[in-house]
Design an enzyme around this catalytic site. Structure first.
Site, PDB file in Angstrom:
ATOM      1  N   HIS A  65     -23.259   5.288 -43.324  1.00 27.23           N
ATOM      2  CA  HIS A  65     -23.132   3.463 -43.710  1.00 27.23           C
ATOM      3  C   HIS A  65     -24.222   2.970 -44.222  1.00 27.23           C
ATOM      4  CE1 HIS A  65     -18.635   3.589 -41.045  1.00 27.23           C
ATOM      5  NE2 HIS A  65     -18.630   2.653 -41.290  1.00 27.23           N
ATOM      6  N   ASP A 119     -15.547   3.370 -34.485  1.00 32.41           N
ATOM      7  CA  ASP A 119     -14.551   2.806 -35.399  1.00 32.41           C
ATOM      8  C   ASP A 119     -13.879   2.706 -35.547  1.00 32.41           C
ATOM      9  OD1 ASP A 119     -16.645   3.281 -38.537  1.00 32.41           O
ATOM     10  OD2 ASP A 119     -14.543   3.696 -38.936  1.00 32.41           O
ATOM     11  N   ARG A 379      -9.379   0.015 -47.286  1.00 33.67           N
ATOM     12  CA  ARG A 379      -8.710  -1.914 -47.290  1.00 33.67           C
ATOM     13  C   ARG A 379      -9.611  -1.973 -47.906  1.00 33.67           C
ATOM     14  NH1 ARG A 379     -12.119  -1.055 -41.762  1.00 33.67           N
ATOM     15  NH2 ARG A 379     -10.655  -0.868 -40.075  1.00 33.67           N
TER      16      ARG A 379
HETATM   17  C1  MIC Z   1     -14.996  -0.391 -41.422  1.00 30.28           C
HETATM   18  O1  MIC Z   1     -14.594   0.370 -42.663  1.00 30.28           O
HETATM   19  O2  MIC Z   1     -14.850  -1.693 -41.429  1.00 30.28           O
HETATM   20  C2  MIC Z   1     -16.916   0.605 -41.088  1.00 30.28           C
HETATM   21  C3  MIC Z   1     -17.809  -0.235 -41.682  1.00 30.28           C
HETATM   22  O3  MIC Z   1     -16.358   1.511 -41.586  1.00 30.28           O
HETATM   23  C4  MIC Z   1     -16.215  -0.048 -39.544  1.00 30.28           C
HETATM   24  C5  MIC Z   1     -17.420  -0.099 -39.035  1.00 30.28           C
HETATM   25  C6  MIC Z   1     -18.027  -1.415 -39.258  1.00 30.28           C
HETATM   26  O4  MIC Z   1     -17.983  -2.827 -39.613  1.00 30.28           O
HETATM   27  O5  MIC Z   1     -19.312  -1.138 -39.144  1.00 30.28           O
HETATM   28  C7  MIC Z   1     -15.102   0.181 -38.886  1.00 30.28           C
HETATM   29  O6  MIC Z   1     -13.977   0.120 -39.363  1.00 30.28           O
HETATM   30  O7  MIC Z   1     -14.507   0.651 -37.611  1.00 30.28           O
HETATM   31 FE1  SF4 Z   2     -16.465   3.894 -44.038  1.00 30.18          FE
HETATM   32 FE2  SF4 Z   2     -14.044   4.802 -43.679  1.00 30.18          FE
HETATM   33 FE3  SF4 Z   2     -15.375   3.113 -42.617  1.00 30.18          FE
HETATM   34 FE4  SF4 Z   2     -14.907   3.100 -45.213  1.00 30.18          FE
HETATM   35  S1  SF4 Z   2     -13.089   2.756 -44.371  1.00 30.18           S
HETATM   36  S2  SF4 Z   2     -16.996   2.494 -44.516  1.00 30.18           S
HETATM   37  S3  SF4 Z   2     -15.726   5.314 -45.365  1.00 30.18           S
HETATM   38  S4  SF4 Z   2     -15.121   4.561 -41.905  1.00 30.18           S
END
Ligand code: MIC
Ligand code: SF4
Length: 641
Positions: A65, A119, A379
């Protein structure tokens, strides 16, 4: 009656409880994964538990990340995670090796096993037939210590895939179609189990695209059978010996069922600012596009990028479009480099980023003001790209590549022939960026840079819980609202005091100052509060700001668990009309809170400002109530060990 896949795996892992929807069960966890943005917290919490070595079959710490390293902070976090991993018996995937979910699928995921990951897209491994669940860091820390994972047994929804996808229609369109039908709340309290003749036509990476984005449905997880397709994929990964067949019995029972006819799906797009705001690319029409981003744990596999390369080969990206591509893993990247596809991407004008989450989590590539960005990610929440005025659309890699060429949102069926790509018989296997832990943990010193700050721990629940309503919010507030990420904030994931000044600022920029001035209080929200990421910072930061309870119409699963783990009361309105009668600034109190919680599932909240009272629900299992009373999971674990 026969058994479905979920029941089969759960039975093998059940520690306590009945596998009946709504009942609390505890299961054993075979593997865990963390990534760096949630990992620092998970490991700080693991250290606080005082267990000398992880007790899972395999635990992996990925760095994917925070890889921008605009200051010392990210690098400090990486050092901390690498040393802590080595000390406690955890495999460490170095930055540059790729995105946790893609690598886990390639190298570690196993059909029939359980995986808990810090995650929300951990269910990606469901594409290989693994029961893979996303959770907060503390839950993962407990699992690393050999503790069970508790969850409320979800309903199992059979998703029957009929027919076959037409050319140019992809796995991404399948999950977008399901999101269109079920919405971002449609999977809450459910596991999506895929079945039907259409399954065999999907490769493992395609199945993983679908299970990955099951997170956006709010589902606990999603899972595919393990069949000959799975076997071929694992063989190509040099892991055929880890394959087992896994399918539902013919007479298996399910709680729900939906049927998706693959042959009727068209290229789809999720419009701003929600993954369920889905329409066909044709209906949305040729809107002008400024940026195209291809990658993320949803769509960065070898297949995805080979198809993109096939579309771009010999062409040039539109002059007004910036095209960025992040391969999902070093394996994918190396293979593209070796077979020449990387040269095709570069020649077409793609900007190649390192194998990491990158723009998906706002680490660079923030679009221009008011820009339209078309992305293959999962997202498109408000502000997540780093530019509040940008409009983010989610599509398949094929739509993205076509759009990059034309400069307008494009249905790829308008392009030339479909580039047929097959999975290779063997993938390029080189695990040299996965560092095994030290055999002698005692000799490893954990390195803590100045960015590693202690995390807040709650106190036992007070008899009288009171404070002002500090903020009243709408439905579908995401964790990106509660604790924004992006290039400026992600480096501070191990620094809660710093993050506190940004809490809920996308909703109200004055919130942190107000919360600090009042010395804490309550939050009020609509439905699906806390959807999205698993980041427990969305609970730890409010805890730091003195938030005692959140009263919402409903909660997203992982966030609710994170609130409980932090000792913050997750309360739901018994009568939703009471939401309309409470205002920001109202002073509220729960008297005799401890006894009220012990007595039942409903509590009385007094609104002192309005001179009224209303009922809220705290429908938690006895164990979760104990956790709330103890002031969070860490206190509870300490008390009971
Ligand atoms: C995300 O896609 O929002 C993340 C970053 O991967 C998160 C984790 C985080 O907030 O560090 C997730 O999906 O859990
Ligand atoms: Fe990383 Fe997947 Fe989260 Fe995007 S959705 S920040 S690629 S883990």
């Amino acid at each position: 009656m026969g058994k479905n896949i979920v029941q089969k795996i759960l039975e093998k892992h059940l520690i306590s409880g009945n596998i009946k929807p709504g009942e609390e069960i505890a299961i054993s966890i075979d593997q865990t994964l963390t990534q760096d943005s949630t990992g620092t917290m998970a490991y700080l919490q693991f250290e606080a538990m005082g267990i000398p070595r992880v007790r899972t079959k395999k635990s992996v710490a990925y760095i994917d990340h925070n890889t921008l390293q605009t200051g010392f902070e990210n690098a400090d976090d990486h050092k901390y995670i690498q040393t802590v991993a080595s000390k406690y018996g955890i495999y460490f995937s170095k930055p540059g090796n790729g995105i946790c979910h893609q690598i886990h699928l390639e190298r570690f995921a196993r059909p029939g096993w359980t995986l808990l990951g810090s995650d929300s897209h951990t269910p990606t491994a469901g594409g290989i037939g693994m029961l893979a669940i996303g959770a907060g860091g503390l839950d993962v820390a407990v699992a690393m210590g050999g503790g069970p994972y508790y969850l409320t047994m979800p309903k199992v929804c059979r998703v029957i895939l009929k027919g076959k996808l037409n050319p140019w229609v992809t796995a991404k369109d399948v999950i977008l179609e399901i999101l269109r039908i079920l919405t971002v709340k449609g999977g809450v309290g459910k596991i999506m189990e895929y079945a039907g003749e259409g399954v065999a036509s999907l490769t493992v990476p395609e199945r993983a695209t679908i299970t990955n984005m099951g997170a956006e449905l709010g589902a606990t997880t999603s899972i595919f059978p393990s069949d000959e397709v799975t076997r071929a994929y694992m063989k190509a990964q040099g892991r055929e010996d880890e394959w087992i067949p896994l399918e539902a019995d013919e007479d298996a029972g399910y709680d729900e069922e939906i049927v998706i006819d693959l042959s009727s799906i068209e290229p789809l797009v999720a419009q701003p600012h929600s993954p369920d705001n889905v329409d066909t690319v044709r209906n949305v029409g040729p809107i002008k596009v400024d940026q195209v981003a291809i990658g993320s744990c949803t769509n960065s596999s070898y297949l995805d990028l080979m198809r993109v390369a096939g579309i771009l080969k010999g062409k040039t990206v539109h002059p007004d479009v910036s095209l960025v591509i992040s391969p999902g893993s070093k394996q994918v990247y190396t293979m593209l480099a070796k077979n020449g596809a990387l040269a095709d991407l570069i020649a077409a004008g793609a900007r190649i980023l390192e194998c990491a989450c990158g723009p998906c989590i706002g680490m660079g590539q923030a679009p221009a003001s008011n820009a339209v960005s078309v992305r293959t990610f999962n997202r498109n929440f408000y502000g997540r790209s780093g530019t509040a005025s940008a409009k983010v659309y989610l599509v398949s890699p094929e739509v993205a590549a076509a759009t990059a060429l034309t400069g307008v949102l494009t249905d790829p069926r308008d392009l030339r022939e479909y580039p047929e790509v097959e999975l290779p018989e063997t993938f390029e296997i080189n695990d040299n960026l996965i560092i095994p832990p030290s055999d002698d943990g005692d000799s490893v010193e954990v390195v803590r840079g100045p960015n590693i700050k202690p995390f807040p721990v709650n106190k036992e629940l007070a008899e009288r819980v009171e404070g002002p309503v500090l903020l009243k919010m709408e439905d579908n507030i995401t964790t990106d609202h509660i604790m924004p990420s992006g290039a400026k904030l992600l480096p501070y994931r191990s620094n809660i005091p710093y993050l506190a000044d940004f809490c809920l600022t996308p909703v109200d920029k004055d919130f942190p100052a107000r919360a600090k001035k009042a010395g804490g209080g309550f939050l009020v929200a609509g439905h699906n509060y806390g959807q999205g990421s698993s980041r427990e910072h969305a609970a730890l930061v409010p805890l730091y700001l003195g938030i005692k309870g959140v009263i919402a119409k409903s909660f997203a699963r992982i966030h609710m668990a994170n609130l409980v783990n932090s000792g913050i009361l997750p309360l739901t309105f018994v009568n939703e009309n009471d939401y309309d009668n409470i205002e920001q600034g109202d002073s509220i109190v729960i008297e005799d809170a401890v006894n009220q919680i012990k007595r039942g599932d409903e509590l009385i909240v007094k609104n002192i400002t309005k001179g009224t009272e209303f009922n809220v629900k705290l429908a938690l299992s006895p164990r979760l109530k104990e956790i709330i009373l103890a002031g969070g999971l860490l206190n509870y674990t300490r008390k009971n060990s």
